[in-house]
Write an enzyme that holds these catalytic residues in place. Sequence first.
Site, PDB file in Angstrom:
ATOM      1  N   ASP A 114       0.755  -1.191  -0.063  1.00  0.00           N
ATOM      2  CA  ASP A 114       0.277  -0.097   0.080  1.00  0.00           C
ATOM      3  C   ASP A 114       0.772   1.388   0.031  1.00  0.00           C
ATOM      4  OD1 ASP A 114       0.854   0.120   2.865  1.00  0.00           O
ATOM      5  OD2 ASP A 114      -0.857  -0.957   3.326  1.00  0.00           O
ATOM      6  N   HIS A 129       6.966  -6.954  -1.210  1.00  0.00           N
ATOM      7  CA  HIS A 129       6.165  -7.597  -2.370  1.00  0.00           C
ATOM      8  C   HIS A 129       5.482  -6.632  -3.177  1.00  0.00           C
ATOM      9  CE1 HIS A 129       4.922 -10.933   0.799  1.00  0.00           C
ATOM     10  NE2 HIS A 129       5.918 -11.255   0.053  1.00  0.00           N
TER      11      HIS A 129
END
Length: 265
Positions: A114, A129
């Site tokens: 995010d 990631h």
Amino acid sequence: MKGLIERAASDLINSKRAIALTGAGISTESGIPDFRGPKGIWTTDKEAEAKAYERYELFLRDPKSYWEEMLGEKGTHGAFYNEVRKAEPNPGHYALAELEKLGIVKCVITQNIDGLHPKAGSKNVIEYHGSVHKLRCPSCGSRCGFEEVSLEKLPPYCKCGGVMKYDVVHFKEPIPFDVMNEAEKEALECDLMLICGTSAVVYPFASLPRAAKLGRRTSGTIIEINAEPTPLTREGISDYLIQGKTGEVLPQVVEAVRRWRLNRD
Ligand SMILES: [Zn+2]
């Protein structure tokens, strides 16, 4: 809990190279939906889960369709990414950025896509990631922001000629080498690891706390902050667990660090 917060503050102040590992638990407080919880995206939508497993193969096979799906022109996945992009950091993210400003935390390694750590002001962040805010070229490994490429014609191409994808690491996609190497190096060199909001069960990320524990010559401290005990707690990888929400515990740790420093000076 008060005693453990003081202990964490003291351990942090006495550390030479503290790093933080973070996972979904720190972002749920920013309203980011989880995937596998009772109301998780995949718990409630099995079709979306099946598609997620095939996304990397789709990119390799048909990058144009992959991009159409990611941008929300087809299917619902684009909507999720757009929601994530709009999320704001919470007190847990700000507390970690503060610990970096105080010169204590040297690096944050996150599983979250995010981008909330950089948004909160953390400078040295390894996004294990990937990030929803970037694109990456798997051929040469370079990354760029969405403002740097045109998405009018899909798929977008890298300067090296490779096809670009989201920086986000999909299922079955290898973790980019640079990220994996940097994270491993940080885990081996740190003398304190603060693990926030993750049970660290997904490999290869899960190897980082284990590397920090087992691969080290001198002993270090591993602290967990999590809503519940995890396999790291049960396996004795962590030295202690401060049980609670990261958005509540981390600001208290920062406050205690400040108090300790004030009393020492
Ligand atoms: Zn490239």
